[in-house]
Design an enzyme around this catalytic site. Structure first.
Site, PDB file in Angstrom:
ATOM      1  N   GLY A 244      31.260  23.816  76.520  1.00 49.49           N
ATOM      2  CA  GLY A 244      32.635  23.353  76.114  1.00 49.49           C
ATOM      3  C   GLY A 244      32.885  21.786  76.289  1.00 49.49           C
TER       4      GLY A 244
ATOM      5  N   SER B 229      27.726  23.914  74.112  1.00 49.70           N
ATOM      6  CA  SER B 229      27.853  23.110  73.037  1.00 49.70           C
ATOM      7  C   SER B 229      26.847  23.012  71.749  1.00 49.70           C
ATOM      8  CB  SER B 229      27.919  21.614  73.661  1.00 49.70           C
ATOM      9  OG  SER B 229      29.204  21.528  74.407  1.00 49.70           O
TER      10      SER B 229
ATOM     11  N   GLY C 248      29.832  29.122  71.884  1.00 45.77           N
ATOM     12  CA  GLY C 248      31.444  29.371  72.177  1.00 45.77           C
ATOM     13  C   GLY C 248      32.354  28.821  71.230  1.00 45.77           C
ATOM     14  N   GLY C 249      32.706  27.538  71.463  1.00 39.12           N
ATOM     15  CA  GLY C 249      33.732  27.055  70.502  1.00 39.12           C
ATOM     16  C   GLY C 249      33.501  27.067  68.852  1.00 39.12           C
TER      17      GLY C 249
ATOM     18  N   TRP D 271      33.576  34.527  72.080  1.00 40.23           N
ATOM     19  CA  TRP D 271      34.941  34.204  71.804  1.00 40.23           C
ATOM     20  C   TRP D 271      35.971  33.806  72.982  1.00 40.23           C
ATOM     21  CZ3 TRP D 271      36.969  38.101  67.367  1.00 40.23           C
ATOM     22  CH2 TRP D 271      36.159  37.706  66.058  1.00 40.23           C
TER      23      TRP D 271
ATOM     24  N   GLU E 231      31.925  30.908  83.646  1.00 39.61           N
ATOM     25  CA  GLU E 231      33.440  30.739  83.841  1.00 39.61           C
ATOM     26  C   GLU E 231      33.777  32.140  84.658  1.00 39.61           C
ATOM     27  OE1 GLU E 231      34.252  30.734  79.687  1.00 39.61           O
ATOM     28  OE2 GLU E 231      33.690  28.547  79.826  1.00 39.61           O
TER      29      GLU E 231
ATOM     30  N   GLU F  99      22.518  28.791  80.208  1.00 35.49           N
ATOM     31  CA  GLU F  99      23.901  27.725  79.718  1.00 35.49           C
ATOM     32  C   GLU F  99      23.884  27.003  81.068  1.00 35.49           C
ATOM     33  OE1 GLU F  99      26.366  29.921  77.024  1.00 35.49           O
ATOM     34  OE2 GLU F  99      27.014  30.625  78.700  1.00 35.49           O
TER      35      GLU F  99
HETATM   36  P1  PGA Z   1      30.454  26.240  74.295  1.00 35.92           P
HETATM   37  O1  PGA Z   1      30.342  27.455  75.097  1.00 35.92           O
HETATM   38  O2  PGA Z   1      29.596  26.420  73.071  1.00 35.92           O
HETATM   39  O3  PGA Z   1      31.999  26.157  73.818  1.00 35.92           O
HETATM   40  O4  PGA Z   1      29.911  24.986  74.842  1.00 35.92           O
HETATM   41  C1  PGA Z   1      29.155  28.251  75.368  1.00 35.92           C
HETATM   42  C2  PGA Z   1      29.389  29.600  76.278  1.00 35.92           C
HETATM   43  O5  PGA Z   1      30.217  29.256  77.166  1.00 35.92           O
HETATM   44  O6  PGA Z   1      28.876  30.662  75.946  1.00 35.92           O
END
Ligand code: PGA
Length: 246
Positions: free
Chosen positions: A172, A209, A230-231, A10, A96, A166
């Protein structure tokens, strides 16, 4: 141990009331899935989420922790603290955090070891930048990050660890690695773990993504054991379709 896992991340989203609603909506939609479902939530949602997932097949993770047990580290949370409220998983070394909070392969390794020592299962993130990809360095980067992150672990530790590949340029952005490229990187990570530990029986996820319309193609590749999402993990219905990809 290799198994199909779909984990939501999240990030810095969802207040406790939203987290509770989300879990109540998601639980009936994924109750029959044979894939493991994990939701990694902000610290402030952990307790509420843990109470709400009782009697469901949803597992709960945090998104970060400090490697020290306790002490003068204002603002930090330890593995012991997470474990004390029954958190099961923790994301370590998300790109991140490497990018905005100066996490390095060394601190990632310290965190992974501390998580395992306290009975948490780490979801360890590795991945290349766009520059590294364009320079043809993807496999070199991800295998080196993996070796450094897992350095010093025992075979039992490996069985309690998940790796998430990743590619940073795919997070994202709406750009997904092709299923062949993602599979190749994950195969290289698996081979590196085989070389370092003498086993390749470890769950390795793809992240970047992932959506309901590409999950199936990615997750049915030979070496991809599921996803870190993520999203698309912020909407219970969309996320349930990813969990139920098969
Ligand atoms: P995303 O993020 O699915 O929004 O690309 C994945 C993540 O950062 O774990």
């Amino acid at each position: 141990m290799r198994r199909k896992v779909i984990a939501g991340n999240w990030k810095m989203n969802m207040l406790p009331n939203e987290a509770i609603d989300f879990i109540n909506n998601l639980a009936p939609l994924v109750k029959d899935s044979k894939n493991e479902v994990i939701i990694c939530v902000p610290f402030t949602d952990l307790f509420y989420t843990l109470l709400t997932v009782q009697e469901t097949n949803i597992h709960v993770g945090a998104q970060n922790m400090h490697w020290e047990e306790k002490g003068a580290y204002t603002g930090e949370v330890s593995a012991d603290m997470l474990k004390s409220i029954n958190v099961e998983y923790v994301i370590i070394g998300h790109s991140e955090r490497r990018q905005y909070f100066n996490e390095t392969d060394e601190t990632v390794n310290l965190k992974v070891k501390s998580a395992l020592k306290h009975g948490l299962k780490p979801i360890v993130c590795v991945g290349e930048t766009l520059e590294q990809k364009e320079a043809g360095k993807t496999l070199e980067v991800v295998t080196s990050q993996t070796s450094k992150a897992l350095q010093g672990l025992t075979l039992e530790d490996i069985s309690n660890t998940i790796v998430a590949y990743e590619p940073i340029w795919a997070i994202g952005t709406g750009k997904t690695a092709s299923s062949d490229d993602a599979n190749n990187s994950i195969k290289a990570i698996r081979n590196q773990i085989q070389k370092d530990f003498g086993t390749d029986d470890i769950t390795i996820l793809y992240g970047g993504s992932v959506k309901e319309d590409n999950a199936r193609e990615l997750f049915t590749m030979s070496d991809i054991d599921g996803g870190l999402v993520g999203g698309a993990s912020l909407n219970a219905e969309k996320f349930s379709k990813i969990v139920n990809f098969d």
